[in-house]
Design an enzyme around this catalytic site. Structure first.
Site, PDB file in Angstrom:
ATOM      1  N   CYS B  89       9.769  40.923 -25.703  1.00  0.00           N
ATOM      2  CA  CYS B  89      10.361  42.254 -25.580  1.00  0.00           C
ATOM      3  C   CYS B  89      10.466  42.930 -26.951  1.00  0.00           C
ATOM      4  O   CYS B  89       9.455  43.255 -27.542  1.00  0.00           O
ATOM      5  CB  CYS B  89      11.709  42.150 -24.860  1.00  0.00           C
ATOM      6  N   HIS B 205      10.807  38.638 -19.852  1.00  0.00           N
ATOM      7  CA  HIS B 205      11.729  37.684 -20.474  1.00  0.00           C
ATOM      8  C   HIS B 205      11.688  36.305 -19.801  1.00  0.00           C
ATOM      9  O   HIS B 205      12.458  36.050 -18.878  1.00  0.00           O
ATOM     10  CB  HIS B 205      13.164  38.206 -20.354  1.00  0.00           C
ATOM     11  N   GLU B 207      12.904  33.620 -20.863  1.00  0.00           N
ATOM     12  CA  GLU B 207      14.159  32.884 -21.069  1.00  0.00           C
ATOM     13  C   GLU B 207      15.203  33.226 -20.006  1.00  0.00           C
ATOM     14  O   GLU B 207      16.224  32.561 -19.894  1.00  0.00           O
ATOM     15  CB  GLU B 207      14.699  33.153 -22.484  1.00  0.00           C
TER      16      GLU B 207
END
Lengths: 743, 230
Positions: B89, B205, B207
């Site tokens: 990002c 993302h 994560e």
């Protein structure tokens, strides 16, 4: 040490005091407190500290009747910037909701953004890291161009601040009603987590301890914002634009990290954020709490504008600033942390034993007041306002349900309902918020009635929600406020949590209007009654009066922010249907009651009808049963019946999973009331058929009925008639609001 | 092997990445401050991560200021030595701004921030991520206001020729359509790598999708890809 011992500026006139919003009697009171006439700086300070926004002078009498004690409560309501509840495992939860209605009405983007920034600051000033943001929004009707402008600006503002600050916006509510046309409501809530023993108090003591101003430089923005919030919104309000603050989420993100880091140094005596009334409020509240005084050198305050006058500095509501009192001799450790984060940290004064606040400008004493005299619980005035039963109650009592014909095509009604702005998906709004940062939000992939957020490093999770159906409160302030509390608790229980505390945001009209004040008094009474029943003390919150435009007051809107605890994520219950063939039950009683429903109001055009069925004991028993069912693992989904009634409730459970359902309505009841009525204390659950007898044994004692089954395909079937397939419903439900707002 | 996560002022997914790598993938993680310049503990088996967020408040342009931080100089050197770098990002934006990856990330075509689950598909296996995730369609969240990947025609051509496009936005069935593109990115590009295949950037993302508690583990294979020794 400055030597001037008496204030120099000329006395202020009564006319100036009145212009600042003080009453004549209040001006006299200031004179008697000071034993002399106040100068302009001092009058300005009193005018903001004694405004409704800071002093709660017209509400505190009633707020004190709310339950504010409980075994989980670690600080009493009103004692600190936000409530602090023990959630076990050495953790505390800090939470609060606050309004930013008036700034958002005239400058939606910055108004909403700084509302978010301000409420997060209230949380981390206590040493807690915010982990969840919620909001509660009210607008006029979406087809009005001004509404579209407000929605776009406010949503962008909330997103801008929250997304950059890095705390997920994970739940909220949005309603559209013409009473909010001039005066939208923007209530923002923040929830944080702190380790026991690491909290910081908003206090100040220890003579000689230095006082630091930390964070952004001070400018002329937001001067008099608290006073601005304490007057009706009019056409002229846009002229008050300088009263709206400007937010910088990047500065606040740095401030958050630096403040949490500086607490670890052990050098902090007390800390308070600067919100309403800026330096005046933080210096007076901290000093009053610590029973000390302060000497403040205004000329040392970092400024972003030249030539600011003392009263402008005292009243500035520039955002992202904190007042920090440090243990003498440990300034270096504190300075090092703020240097690391490139944040201003400037000593502007020191703590004194004499309980007065003395403000200097280049050695000249420009204001000198007793700290206690400014604050709520100290010298701030307390009023009792008169109230009388609203005249419109007659129209409500006159409603006759039999006057509403039963429509022929109920499927068409249902399809229309699913697209009403108050019921349709708020996706267009919530997708503009980062809902997943901090990797705690479990809603994304398994939605539940309250948002369940995990706590990293702990088995526990929080369930959080904001609720208030203001139309019910309008119809019956006492019952409507009880329903707001009950629905919040029900949402948490349906998600597998145990409710532990409430924060409230009381949005009402002008308190000098006896009918608006009647609504306020009775809503507070109802709220107190329900909070006692659910053992959810009110830990704090905010009162916002003067929410009205030329067309009259908004619906009385006592927004409830509630926090619940899940001891383990295993307890989490989703609202989605899980398996084809599962049995669908209604827990609670089916009732022939469509009072105050979206159906009656929006589709039948009835503006005045009584609040829907609600009995506090019945609700309490229902929630106990629900908690028990979840605890025993006897249900697979739970979703409470709210706006749009039973049908919309089942539709939502179906759309989020893709499994359709069939539904059978009982004989001897108006079918429109059964499907679309909003009688309270009802929950739709789905049950594994193998566990049918277990479920029926566990639910015993609470009324329940079998509604139907989860389908093996995406079809919706009502009383044997196909109402079509989910993709069609879902498309309509998900796109309706976007179409309305962008048309 | 260990991960280093660079913390810029305004980073806000640094802790998320730390939780994902340390708690979910059980990896060694070191947090690195943007003002520091010591990377002596990192060698080419290690991986540096530039996390998401709003470094420097996204003032000027997203990622435009972060590239001038002392640590970024070291990251550029590290990449030059063949060390693995992953930008997510805002981290992807920084990698483009600092020239470690080609192209830019522009404001979303609908001019709104967007946060939701999207589907991704890897197209080639001759890069670290593609080799590990294979052809499976992954569901990964996006959260950005400026994620529309753009590059000039020549750059686009060389990205294709060198098979540097690592992810495209697609639908649940893996079909790449305009309707599954959340931001208007050229060719539905969600992530790219450099020619040398040691620097990776992506808007989604991973994560946020490594934990059972969150009900989505699709991001694991992306991060795991960097744990294998060269």
């Amino acid at each position: 040490m400055p030597q001037n011992s008496s204030v120099t500026a000329a006395p202020a006139s009564l006319e100036q005091a009145l212009k600042l919003g003080l009453l004549e009697e209040e001006f006299e009171q200031i004179k008697s407190i000071l034993g002399r006439s106040p100068n302009f700086n001092e009058v300005a300070m009193y005018s903001v500290m004694w405004s409704e926004h800071c002093s709660y002078k017209n509400s505190i009498k009633w707020l004190k009747t709310l339950p504010r004690d409980g075994e989980r409560l670690l600080v009493k309501a009103g004692e600190e910037n936000a409530g602090l509840v023990d959630i076990g495992g050495g953790l505390g939860c800090v939470f609060k909701i606050e309004s930013h209605n008036h700034p958002s009405a005239i400058e939606p983007f910055q108004g909403a953004a700084t509302g978010v920034g301000g409420i997060h600051r209230d949380i981390f000033t206590m040493g807690a890291r915010p982990i969840a943001a919620l909001n509660s929004l009210r607008f006029g009707l979406p087809d009005n161009p001004k509404t579209k402008w407000l929605v776009k600006g406010i949503v962008k503002g909330i997103g801008h601040y929250g997304n950059c600050f890095g705390v997920p916006t994970l739940a909220g509510e949005v309603y559209f009603e013409d009473c909010y046309q001039t005066n939208p409501l923007v209530n923002a809530m923040s929830v944080g987590i702190v380790k026991a023993g690491e909290t910081v108090s908003a206090t100040s003591y220890g003579a000689g301890n230095p006082v630091f101003i930390v964070g952004a430089a001070t400018g002329k923005d937001g001067i008099g914002g608290a006073s601005f919030a304490s007057a009706d919104i009019t056409e002229d309000s846009a002229e008050q634009l300088p009263s709206v603050q400007v937010g910088d989420p990047f500065e606040e993100k740095k401030l958050l990290e630096a403040c949490l880091e500086v607490i670890q140094t052990g050098a902090i005596i007390g800390m308070q954020d600067m919100g309403a009334a800026g330096i005046t409020c933080s210096t007076s509240e901290m000093s009053a709490k610590g029973e000390h005084g302060m000497i403040i050198h205004l000329d040392r305050v970092p400024l972003r504008q030249q030539d600011m006058k003392p009263w402008e500095m005292l009243l500035s509501e520039s955002q992202e600033r904190m007042l920090v009192v440090v243990k003498k001799g440990q300034e270096g450790a504190v300075q090092a942390v703020f240097d690391k984060w490139d944040i201003h940290c400037v000593a502007i004064g020191e703590v004194t034993t004499e309980q007065r606040l003395k403000y200097y400008m280049q050695e000249e004493l420009v204001a000198d007041v007793p700290a206690q005299s400014l604050v709520l619980g100290g010298g701030a005035p307390v009023y009792e306002r008169a109230y009388s039963e609203p005249a419109y109650f007659k129209a409500i009592q006159a409603f006759n349900p039999a006057s509403i014909p039963i429509p022929g095509d109920l499927r068409a009604i249902a399809f229309h309902l699913a697209q009403l702005p108050n019921i349709a998906s708020k996706r267009w709004i919530y997708e503009q918020y980062d809902s997943m940062v901090m990797t705690g939000n479990t809603q994304t992939n398994a939605p539940s009635d309250a948002a369940v957020v995990r706590i990293h490093g702990s088995e526990k999770a929080l369930a959080v929600t904001t609720d208030c159906n203001a139309r019910y409160v309008f119809a019956d302030p006492f019952k409507g406020a009880m329903i707001a509390v009950a629905e919040a608790a029900r949402n948490i229980v349906c998600s597998g949590g145990t409710p532990v505390g409430v924060t409230n945001c009381l949005n009402f009209g002008n308190p000098y209007n006896p009918e608006a004040y009647y609504q306020f008094v009775h809503a507070v009474k109802g709220m107190g009654e329900a909070c006692r029943k659910f053992e959810t003390p009110v830990t704090g919150g905010n009162v916002s009066f003067y929410n009205q435009g030329p067309e009259g007051p908004v619906y009385p809107t006592p927004t409830i922010g509630m926090v619940g605890v899940l001891d383990s994520m295993e307890n989490k219950m989703t609202l989605s249907f899980q398996h084809p063939g599962d049995l669908i039950y209604l827990v609670g009683s089916a009732r022939e009651d469509f009072n105050c429903s979206e159906y009656l109001h929006q589709l039948c055009g009835v503006t005045h009808s009584p609040a829907p069925h609600f009995e506090l004991d019945e609700e309490h028993a229902l929630q106990k049963t629900l908690a028990h069912l979840i605890d025993r693992g006897s249900i697979r989904s739970a979703h409470d019946v709210s706006e749009g009634g039973l049908f919309c409730c089942m539709l939502e459970s179906a759309m989020s999973s893709g499994h359709g359902f069939n539904l059978h309505s009982p004989a001897g009841m108006r079918k429109d009331a059964f499907l679309f009525g909003e009688a309270q204390s009802r929950v739709v659950v789905s049950v594994n058929p193998d566990l049918k007898s277990l479920f029926e044994a566990e639910v015993a004692g609470t009324p329940y009925s079998l509604l139907g089954r989860v389908a093996s395909n995406a079809e919706i079937c009502v009383d044997g008639e196909s109402w079509g397939y989910l993709p069609e419903w879902k498309q309509a439900y998900e796109q309706a609001l976007e179409q309305a707002l962008t048309a | 092997m260990k991960f280093g996560i660079i913390v810029f002022p305004g980073s806000n997914c640094d802790r998320d990445m730390e939780h994902a790598l340390r708690d979910d993938l059980e990896q060694d993680v070191v947090m690195l401050w943007h003002k520091d310049r010591d990377l002596s503990a990192f060698d080419v088996d290690d991986c540096l991560v530039l996390p998401g967020g709003f470094s420097y408040g996204d003032y000027l342009r997203c990622g435009a200021l972060a590239r001038f931080s002392p640590m970024m100089e070291q990251v550029i050197n590290f990449a030059g030595r063949g060390g693995k770098v992953l930008g997510i990002c805002n981290g992807f934006q920084i990698l483009c701004e600092s020239g470690l990856l080609p192209g830019v990330l522009l404001q979303n075509d609908h001019q709104k921030f967007v946060c939701k689950n999207v589907f991704l598909k890897s197209e080639h296996t001759d890069n670290i991520i593609g080799d590990n995730v294979g052809a499976r369609v992954l569901q990964i969240p996006v959260a950005h206001g400026e994620g529309r990947y753009h590059a000039d025609t020549k750059t686009m051509q060389s990205l294709r020729e060198n098979r540097q496009i690592i992810f495209r936005y697609c639908n649940q069935e893996g079909e790449v359509h305009l309707s599954s593109n959340p931001n208007g990115a050229t060719d539905n590009i969600a992530g790219i790598c450099n020619v040398r295949r040691n620097v990776y950037g992506m808007m989604p993302h991973p994560e946020r999708a490594t934990s059972e508690v969150l009900g989505n583990m699709d991001g694991r294979s992306i991060l795991e890809a960097f744990t294998y020794m060269n």
